[in-house]
Structures are given as structure tokens and as C-alpha cells.
Design a protein around this motif. Structure first.
Motif, PDB file in Angstrom:
ATOM      1  N   VAL A  23     -32.859 -25.832  -9.342  1.00 10.29           N
ATOM      2  CA  VAL A  23     -31.542 -25.821  -9.921  1.00 10.29           C
ATOM      3  C   VAL A  23     -30.902 -24.986  -9.111  1.00 10.29           C
ATOM      4  O   VAL A  23     -29.680 -25.341  -8.648  1.00 10.29           O
ATOM      5  CB  VAL A  23     -31.599 -25.378 -11.330  1.00 10.29           C
ATOM      6  N   THR A  24     -31.093 -23.859  -8.718  1.00 10.68           N
ATOM      7  CA  THR A  24     -30.131 -23.006  -8.041  1.00 10.68           C
ATOM      8  C   THR A  24     -30.064 -23.458  -6.541  1.00 10.68           C
ATOM      9  O   THR A  24     -28.994 -23.378  -6.021  1.00 10.68           O
ATOM     10  CB  THR A  24     -30.869 -21.658  -7.877  1.00 10.68           C
ATOM     11  N   ALA A  25     -31.194 -23.975  -5.812  1.00  9.06           N
ATOM     12  CA  ALA A  25     -30.850 -24.528  -4.731  1.00  9.06           C
ATOM     13  C   ALA A  25     -29.956 -25.528  -4.387  1.00  9.06           C
ATOM     14  O   ALA A  25     -29.265 -25.587  -3.731  1.00  9.06           O
ATOM     15  CB  ALA A  25     -32.382 -24.847  -3.915  1.00  9.06           C
ATOM     16  N   ARG A  79     -28.575 -27.549   7.305  1.00  9.01           N
ATOM     17  CA  ARG A  79     -28.953 -26.126   8.220  1.00  9.01           C
ATOM     18  C   ARG A  79     -27.886 -25.275   7.951  1.00  9.01           C
ATOM     19  O   ARG A  79     -28.464 -24.101   7.990  1.00  9.01           O
ATOM     20  CB  ARG A  79     -29.005 -26.657   9.836  1.00  9.01           C
ATOM     21  N   GLU A  80     -26.724 -25.486   7.985  1.00  6.41           N
ATOM     22  CA  GLU A  80     -25.782 -24.509   7.964  1.00  6.41           C
ATOM     23  C   GLU A  80     -25.662 -23.838   6.641  1.00  6.41           C
ATOM     24  O   GLU A  80     -24.943 -22.717   6.379  1.00  6.41           O
ATOM     25  CB  GLU A  80     -24.225 -25.154   8.392  1.00  6.41           C
ATOM     26  N   LEU A  81     -26.191 -24.719   5.628  1.00  6.67           N
ATOM     27  CA  LEU A  81     -26.342 -23.976   4.196  1.00  6.67           C
ATOM     28  C   LEU A  81     -27.596 -23.060   3.903  1.00  6.67           C
ATOM     29  O   LEU A  81     -27.587 -22.821   2.607  1.00  6.67           O
ATOM     30  CB  LEU A  81     -25.932 -25.133   3.175  1.00  6.67           C
ATOM     31  N   VAL A  82     -28.516 -23.211   4.795  1.00  9.09           N
ATOM     32  CA  VAL A  82     -29.605 -22.359   4.516  1.00  9.09           C
ATOM     33  C   VAL A  82     -29.607 -20.851   3.911  1.00  9.09           C
ATOM     34  O   VAL A  82     -30.058 -20.454   2.827  1.00  9.09           O
ATOM     35  CB  VAL A  82     -30.687 -22.599   5.493  1.00  9.09           C
ATOM     36  N   PRO A  83     -28.807 -20.238   4.607  1.00  8.25           N
ATOM     37  CA  PRO A  83     -28.318 -18.817   4.187  1.00  8.25           C
ATOM     38  C   PRO A  83     -27.652 -18.617   2.797  1.00  8.25           C
ATOM     39  O   PRO A  83     -28.302 -17.986   2.125  1.00  8.25           O
ATOM     40  CB  PRO A  83     -27.468 -18.309   5.332  1.00  8.25           C
ATOM     41  N   ALA A  84     -26.785 -19.441   2.451  1.00 11.42           N
ATOM     42  CA  ALA A  84     -26.366 -19.577   1.253  1.00 11.42           C
ATOM     43  C   ALA A  84     -27.315 -20.074  -0.117  1.00 11.42           C
ATOM     44  O   ALA A  84     -27.549 -19.222  -0.991  1.00 11.42           O
ATOM     45  CB  ALA A  84     -25.359 -20.627   1.056  1.00 11.42           C
ATOM     46  N   VAL A  85     -28.214 -20.985   0.370  1.00 11.70           N
ATOM     47  CA  VAL A  85     -29.277 -21.430  -0.627  1.00 11.70           C
ATOM     48  C   VAL A  85     -30.189 -20.100  -0.855  1.00 11.70           C
ATOM     49  O   VAL A  85     -30.484 -19.805  -2.062  1.00 11.70           O
ATOM     50  CB  VAL A  85     -30.015 -22.479  -0.065  1.00 11.70           C
ATOM     51  N   GLU A  86     -30.740 -19.671   0.198  1.00 20.36           N
ATOM     52  CA  GLU A  86     -31.502 -18.576   0.105  1.00 20.36           C
ATOM     53  C   GLU A  86     -31.026 -17.152  -0.700  1.00 20.36           C
ATOM     54  O   GLU A  86     -31.710 -16.710  -1.312  1.00 20.36           O
ATOM     55  CB  GLU A  86     -32.053 -18.002   1.809  1.00 20.36           C
ATOM     56  N   GLU A 128     -32.273 -16.041  -4.281  1.00 23.66           N
ATOM     57  CA  GLU A 128     -32.683 -14.483  -4.549  1.00 23.66           C
ATOM     58  C   GLU A 128     -32.022 -13.924  -5.520  1.00 23.66           C
ATOM     59  O   GLU A 128     -32.360 -13.176  -6.403  1.00 23.66           O
ATOM     60  CB  GLU A 128     -32.533 -13.688  -3.308  1.00 23.66           C
ATOM     61  N   ALA A 129     -30.570 -14.092  -5.577  1.00 22.94           N
ATOM     62  CA  ALA A 129     -29.797 -13.469  -6.812  1.00 22.94           C
ATOM     63  C   ALA A 129     -30.134 -13.854  -7.972  1.00 22.94           C
ATOM     64  O   ALA A 129     -30.072 -13.170  -9.260  1.00 22.94           O
ATOM     65  CB  ALA A 129     -28.277 -13.591  -6.357  1.00 22.94           C
ATOM     66  N   ALA A 130     -30.505 -15.227  -8.286  1.00 30.93           N
ATOM     67  CA  ALA A 130     -30.738 -15.846  -9.522  1.00 30.93           C
ATOM     68  C   ALA A 130     -32.244 -15.137  -9.948  1.00 30.93           C
ATOM     69  O   ALA A 130     -32.135 -14.843 -11.177  1.00 30.93           O
ATOM     70  CB  ALA A 130     -30.795 -17.233  -9.344  1.00 30.93           C
ATOM     71  N   PHE A 131     -33.066 -15.098  -9.072  1.00 27.50           N
ATOM     72  CA  PHE A 131     -34.431 -14.510  -9.482  1.00 27.50           C
ATOM     73  C   PHE A 131     -34.082 -12.939  -9.960  1.00 27.50           C
ATOM     74  O   PHE A 131     -34.827 -12.597 -10.940  1.00 27.50           O
ATOM     75  CB  PHE A 131     -35.526 -14.622  -8.381  1.00 27.50           C
ATOM     76  N   ALA A 132     -33.304 -12.517  -9.378  1.00 22.64           N
ATOM     77  CA  ALA A 132     -32.820 -10.982  -9.456  1.00 22.64           C
ATOM     78  C   ALA A 132     -32.395 -10.953 -11.038  1.00 22.64           C
ATOM     79  O   ALA A 132     -32.941 -10.069 -11.998  1.00 22.64           O
ATOM     80  CB  ALA A 132     -32.321 -10.186  -8.461  1.00 22.64           C
ATOM     81  N   ARG A 133     -31.513 -11.768 -11.487  1.00 22.67           N
ATOM     82  CA  ARG A 133     -30.665 -11.814 -12.594  1.00 22.67           C
ATOM     83  C   ARG A 133     -31.543 -12.061 -13.794  1.00 22.67           C
ATOM     84  O   ARG A 133     -31.620 -11.605 -14.802  1.00 22.67           O
ATOM     85  CB  ARG A 133     -29.326 -12.798 -12.636  1.00 22.67           C
ATOM     86  N   HIS A 134     -32.503 -13.016 -13.318  1.00 26.08           N
ATOM     87  CA  HIS A 134     -33.618 -13.373 -14.585  1.00 26.08           C
ATOM     88  C   HIS A 134     -34.913 -12.262 -14.479  1.00 26.08           C
ATOM     89  O   HIS A 134     -35.710 -12.609 -15.561  1.00 26.08           O
ATOM     90  CB  HIS A 134     -34.092 -14.842 -14.322  1.00 26.08           C
ATOM     91  N   GLY A 135     -34.795 -11.298 -13.855  1.00 29.16           N
ATOM     92  CA  GLY A 135     -35.836 -10.611 -13.770  1.00 29.16           C
ATOM     93  C   GLY A 135     -37.142 -10.763 -13.226  1.00 29.16           C
ATOM     94  O   GLY A 135     -38.214 -10.338 -13.572  1.00 29.16           O
ATOM     95  N   TYR A 136     -37.154 -12.022 -12.467  1.00 31.77           N
ATOM     96  CA  TYR A 136     -38.301 -12.393 -11.898  1.00 31.77           C
ATOM     97  C   TYR A 136     -38.613 -11.513 -10.533  1.00 31.77           C
ATOM     98  O   TYR A 136     -37.811 -10.986  -9.907  1.00 31.77           O
ATOM     99  CB  TYR A 136     -38.118 -13.922 -11.568  1.00 31.77           C
TER     100      TYR A 136
END
Length: 386
Positions: free
Chosen positions: A322-324, A349-356, A360-368
């Protein structure tokens, strides 16, 4: 990959005190689409990736087999006379299972020489990228050479599948080994798992400025555990109830009848396989007609089917997908057998940094636990390196 060749050679020499006869390698794989369809005689569309397993191997003058690796401290030793599935355990069941399985494809295990092998790999373990098939395919290529068996690649794929099914105890189909052995650069392997006919289909990701992002959730899975076997049993029960040899023989038009006669859970399992087979065919058609930018909705639909009908996703995979998509990926899905592992996100290609960053931020928010993310590219299949 280039670093693995000298480290594998050095690892062999350190363990066995002499040089190997040669080095062979095989890649892991990403399944672009077509999940759990392989053991239902259906269609799959994986590709080999630029993460590989390398084996260094030499023949012995006796019947002893010695197996060592960079990822396990202990070396395993046994005689070829003891080479039976019930004697194989842990990680060594993958390479030793291949040696046993070759006995069913022309190797006279009462007459061949023993061997020593050292294994190194940069295919992540437990991520759904088929580190197991990479080991099996590299060892199969090596033993095929040194034992002079002259088996072709489709036969070696069946050897790897037999090893996985019988020696490891995982009821998997033939997709992973086929991708590892048949893959080509910048192309996917469109495989009919009934006839074993394969066709190499150009992906065109690079020309379209697309990257495939792997999101390894680090939720470990194992195909030898009950969830995978239970899904396979449901599929077989559904095919039997419908009077078909396999779910490959059930069409989308048959689903209305299937819903009438099957229990709710079995119907959902069947619906996933039937619709997933169609999504594979549609993906190949769209790649040929319109190119890779057109396949995103099929990846999305595949994930929803695996989440809701086949029930093999986990919250971490769902969040990654979902986040990607929200961050700009044109399509995303979990890949592999499920119950953990990795998701893939087909991303400009230009959106790879934004997706990553978003994942990463979503996993941190969910405590994963933090995921590991990297790009993969379609690569050549198994081969002898030296």
C-alpha cells in the motif's frame, strides 16, 4: 557477484585444503506474477535476478560427500551409500537432496565418485527470492558437469524440484528452479507448468525507466511448514470436487459453478488460482502489446487476491504494498510463497528514493522491524563460471 567468485574459491580452499575443480553459479528469482499456480499445472512468469549463489566443487576418489558453506559453521559429511532423504536435515538437505535426486535422472549413485562442495550466496534467505532454488540449481549444474550426465536445463529443474519436495519436504512446484536455470538478461520466463514449455519474454523495464524495488520485510517464512501444504491441499480438493485434473483446467467462466458447490474457503482458494492464471496470461499479452507501464493494475490485483482469497500475506507485506503504491509505484504485490518474505514494487526510476523513504517511515510508525530494500534486474540463468 564478482566478489562471490574469489570468496567462494577461498572458502573451498580453506575448508578442504586444495583447489576446486570449478565454480558454478545460479541466480535467485523474483516472481513477477503467478503465485501458487505452478503446482496447479498453471502459468507463471518469474525472472532470474542479479543475486546469485556460487558453488565450488571437486570430485573425490572415494564415496565420501563433504558439504560446507559461508552461512553455516558446521561441515556435513556422509557417504553416497547413506544418501537418502530421511538422512538429510537442515540447510544441507538442499545440495545433498540434489545429489540424491540425480539418481532418478541417470546418475548411478552406486558408481559415481563422492565430492566436496563449498557454497556462498548473496541471495537473501527467507525473503521469497528462492535462495533454495539457487543452491539447488548451482549444485545441479556442477554435478551434471563433473558426473558427465549431460542433462538439459528443464531436466535439471525437475531434479531441483524433486530435491525440494522429497529431501527438504516442501511441496513446491517447478517455477523457482526453472527461473534459475532458464533466465536471461532483461527478460522473464513465461512457463507452462503442465507442458514445461517455456518462452523468454522481454520485460523492457530499462527502456521504460522502471525499476523493480524489492522490499524484504524480514518476516521469515518456510515452505516446509503447514501453511503452504494446506493451500496445496485446498487446491487439490477444489479440483477434485469440480471433476478437473487440476485447477489449470478451471476457467474464469467456471467460477460461478464453483461457488455453488464448494465451501466458502475452498472456493476462495480456487478463485485465486483461476484468476491468477489469467493475470499471468494478461501480463504477457500486455508486455507484448503495450509494454511494462501497462501491467501495474495486474500486480495490484494479484496482491489483493493473495491477501483476501489465498490468505498468504502478512501485515508487513500489506503495508509495504500500500505504501509503495501511494508513493508512486505503478504496481506492487507480495512475491513468493507467502507468510512473510518480500514485496515487489514496479516503480518509475525517479521515484525510487521516495518509495523507499515512504516504506521505511511507514514501518517505523507501525513499530515493525526496518525492511531492507534494493533493486533487482533480470539476469542470466545458471552457468559454469570457471
Amino acid at each position: 557477484m564478482t566478489d562471490l567468485l574469489p570468496t567462494t574459491r577461498t572458502g573451498f580452499e580453506s575448508r578442504f585444503n586444495h583447489a576446486p575443480d570449478g565454480l558454478w553459479s545460479a541466480p535467485g528469482r523474483v516472481n513477477l506474477i503467478g503465485e501458487h499456480t505452478d503446482y496447479n499445472d498453471g502459468f507463471v512468469f518469474p525472472f532470474a535476478i542479479d543475486r546469485r549463489t556460487v558453488v565450488a566443487l571437486s570430485l573425490r576418489s572415494d564415496r565420501l560427500v563433504r558439504v560446507a558453506s559461508s552461512f553455516a559453521e558446521e561441515a556435513i559429511e556422509l557417504s553416497l551409500d547413506e544418501l537418502f532423504p530421511e538422512n538429510l536435515h537442515g540447510w544441507s538437505a538442499y545440495p545433498l537432496g540434489v545429489a540424491w535426486a540425480l539418481g532418478g535422472f541417470g546418475a548411478d549413485l552406486t558408481a559415481v565418485s563422492g565430492f566436496e562442495v563449498f557454497i556462498d550466496s548473496d541471495v537473501p534467505i527467507g525473503a521469497g527470492l528462492s535462495s533454495s532454488a539457487a543452491i539447488e540449481s548451482a549444485v545441479a549444474m556442477a554435478l551434471n558437469d563433473v558426473w558427465g550426465l549431460d542433462l538439459d536445463r528443464p531436466a535439471l529443474a525437475r531434479v531441483g524440484q524433486l530435491a525440494e519436495n522429497r529431501a527438504v519436504g516442501a511441496p513446491t512446484g517447478i517455477m523457482d528452479q526453472s527461473a534459475s536455470l532458464l533466465g536471461q538478461a532483461d527478460a522473464g520466463v513465461f512457463l507452462d507448468c503442465r507442458s514445461l514449455h517455456s518462452e523468454v519474454i522481454p520485460l523492457g523495464f530499462d527502456a521504460a525507466d522502471l525499476e523493480l524495488v524489492i522490499i524484504d520485510t524480514h518476516v521469515s517464512h518456510s515452505h516446509a511448514t503447514g501453511g503452504y501444504a494446506a493451500r496445496r491441499a485446498s487446491c487439490e480438493a477444489g479440483a477434485a470436487a469440480l471433476g478437473r485434473p487440476a485447477l489449470r483446467d478451471v476457467s474464469v467462466a467456471d467460477l460461478a459453478h464453483a461457488e455453488e458447490i464448494l465451501d466458502e474457503k475452498t472456493f476462495r482458494r480456487v478463485r485465486h488460482i483461476v484468476t491468477e492464471n489469467q493475470r499471468v496470461l494478461d501480463t504477457v499479452r500486455l508486455l507484448r502489446e503495450l509494454g511494462p507501464t501497462a501491467i501495474g493494475p495486474l500486480l495490484d490485483a494479484s496482491h489483493l487476491s493473495m491477501r483476501d482469497d489465498f490468505e498468504i500475506s502478512v501485515p508487513e507485506l500489506d503495508l509495504a504494498v500500500v505504501t509503495a503504491r501511494e508513493a508512486g509505484a505503478i504496481g506492487a504485490r507480495m512475491t513468493g510463497g507467502g507468510f512473510g518474505g518480500a514485496a515487489i514494487a514496479l516503480t518509475p526510476r525517479e521515484l525510487v528514493p521516495a518509495v523507499e523513504a515512504a516504506v521505511e517511515a511507514a514501518f517505523a510508525r507501525h513499530g515493525y522491524a526496518a525492511p531492507t530494500m534494493f533493486l533487482v534486474h533480470a539476469a542470466r540463468g545458471a552457468l559454469r563460471e570457471s
